[in-house]
Design an enzyme around this catalytic site. Structure first.
Site, PDB file in Angstrom:
ATOM      1  CG  HIS A 143       3.300  16.024  35.464  1.00 10.41           C
ATOM      2  ND1 HIS A 143       2.281  15.813  36.359  1.00 10.41           N
ATOM      3  CD2 HIS A 143       3.146  17.295  35.016  1.00 10.41           C
ATOM      4  CE1 HIS A 143       1.533  16.904  36.443  1.00 10.41           C
ATOM      5  NE2 HIS A 143       2.034  17.823  35.636  1.00 10.41           N
ATOM      6  CG  ASP A 201       3.569  21.639  34.579  1.00 13.43           C
ATOM      7  OD1 ASP A 201       3.072  20.497  34.580  1.00 13.43           O
ATOM      8  OD2 ASP A 201       3.187  22.548  35.341  1.00 13.43           O
ATOM      9  NE  ARG A 215      -6.660  20.991  44.027  1.00 14.97           N
ATOM     10  CZ  ARG A 215      -5.725  20.858  43.094  1.00 14.97           C
ATOM     11  NH1 ARG A 215      -5.757  19.815  42.274  1.00 14.97           N
ATOM     12  NH2 ARG A 215      -4.759  21.740  42.982  1.00 14.97           N
TER      13      ARG A 215
HETATM   14  C1  OGA Z   1      -1.173  19.917  35.372  1.00 14.04           C
HETATM   15  C2  OGA Z   1      -1.088  19.762  36.832  1.00 14.04           C
HETATM   16  C3  OGA Z   1      -2.121  19.876  38.978  1.00 14.04           C
HETATM   17  C4  OGA Z   1      -3.387  20.330  39.607  1.00 14.04           C
HETATM   18  O1  OGA Z   1      -2.297  20.100  34.854  1.00 14.04           O
HETATM   19  O2  OGA Z   1      -0.101  19.872  34.719  1.00 14.04           O
HETATM   20  O3  OGA Z   1      -0.024  19.513  37.322  1.00 14.04           O
HETATM   21  O4  OGA Z   1      -3.325  20.716  40.771  1.00 14.04           O
HETATM   22  N1  OGA Z   1      -2.195  19.912  37.565  1.00 14.04           N
HETATM   23  O5  OGA Z   1      -4.430  20.276  38.961  1.00 14.04           O
HETATM   24 NI    NI Z   2       1.563  19.887  35.949  1.00 13.48          NI
END
Ligand code: OGA
Ligand code: NI
Length: 339
Positions: free
Chosen positions: A202, A204, A269
């Site tokens: 995606h 943001d 993570r």
């Molecule tokens: C998000 C995202 C990636 C991550 O929350 O929009 O891209 O590394 N997270 O957690």
């Molecule tokens: Ni993101």
């Protein structure tokens, strides 16, 4: 609507590209040039020596880990994510799934205090860790946005940062928790088979995202369809993602980066993402100086408000290219950007 199923992970290409790392303590005009180049080339960079105090980061990480360690039934008290609150495996309202649990909070102090009551038995401790983090990271985001405007030679250098500094800014904080790989050596010989998508591809939607993760890999950015660059984990750095609104505000000079997170490590993570967004009623239009950079001084996007864009985001799938819906008919002026 027919939605293409994602390509199997094994058919994708990984590319080892050195992604830009910006040393925030270097000379200002140099930093601003490097940031502009990174945002034009990748829509992404990592920033080191950023000045956000370590204890502020450690406090929120600690609160996040304590929350995710709670029994499911207690975590559910903060859910379902609609879109704020606790979510597990379901992302959005249109069937997107991933190996992730997350906690989404609005950065508005009243909303934060309210949500904290469902998150922790010590809500004021949680909300003070979150608000300390938000304030520090918002400060960094504003500085980065000012440096971008300077590097783009926009005279009003706070034109972007004003939007996220506004008291009505619609900014979000999200904590993501990705489980470790299941080490079941008897049934599956290759660890590659056990890699799963945590947060699918995606971009943001907001202006600028600053994401910090613990020392575990997983984040990848895409430079073209099906080609992925792993981002080396660095808990002392912030990853900066250009969001869709910054692509529109720069009239397409900066690109919002497509990215995802995999669960590919034996350690769990945790990532903490601040999404700097404009007020709901703010109009998203590029400053006039940035219209001059394409033929005929045309805007690539029709004027729209953040509220309007957000509505489109909620009505689509995670990976849909939403900004394309807001383009004007001036595509002929910018063939390279036509999709
Ligand atoms: C998000 C995202 C990636 C991550 O929350 O929009 O891209 O590394 N997270 O957690
Ligand atoms: Ni993101």
């Amino acid at each position: 609507m027919v939605v293409a199923s994602p390509k199997p992970l094994s058919s994708e290409k990984l590319r080892d590209v050195e992604l830009p790392i910006i040393d925030f303590s270097a000379e200002r005009s140099e930093v601003s040039k490097l940031i502009v180049k990174a945002c034009e080339d990748y829509g992404f960079f990592q920033v080191i020596n950023h000045g956000v105090p370590e204890d502020i980061i450690a406090n929120l990480e600690h609160e996040g880990l304590s929350f995710f360690a709670l029994p499911d039934s207690e975590k559910q008290r903060a859910g379902p994510a609609n879109p704020l609150g606790y979510g597990c495996k379901n992302i959005g309202l249109h069937g997107d799934k991933g190996e992730v649990e997350y906690l989404t909070l609005h950065t508005n102090p009243l909303s934060l205090a309210e949500t904290s009551r469902t998150i922790s038995n010590n809500p004021s401790k949680f909300s003070s860790a979150a608000s300390g983090y938000i304030e520090a990271v918002r400060g960094l985001a504003c500085e980065l946005l000012n440096l971008m405007a300077e590097g783009l030679l926009v005279p009003d250098t706070s034109v972007f940062s004003r939007l996220i500094r506004d008291v009505d800014s619609d900014s979000i904080l999200r904590l993501n928790h990705y489980p470790p790989l299941q080490l079941d050596w008897d049934t599956s010989p290759s660890s590659y088979d056990r890699i799963k998508v945590g947060f699918g591809e995606h971009s943001d939607p907001q202006i600028l995202t600053l994401l910090r993760s613990n020392d575990v890999s997983g984040l990848q950015i895409s430079i073209e369809d099906g080609v992925w660059i792993p981002v080396p984990p660095d808990p002392t750095a912030f990853c900066a993602n250009v969001g869709d609104m910054l692509q529109a505000l720069t009239n397409g000079r900066f690109v919002s980066v497509r990215h995802r997170a995999l669960t590919n490590s034996c350690k769990s993570r945790i990532s903490m993402a601040y999404f700097g967004g404009p007020p709901l009623q703010a109009w998203i239009t590029a400053p006039p100086e940035l219209l001059a950079s394409n033929t005929n001084r045309l805007s690539l996007y029709r004027p729209f408000t953040w509220a309007e864009y957000k509505k489109a985001v909620y009505s689509l799938r995670l990976g849909d290219r939403r900004l394309d819906l807001f383009r004007t008919c001036s595509d002929a002026a910018a063939p390279g950007l036509a999709s």
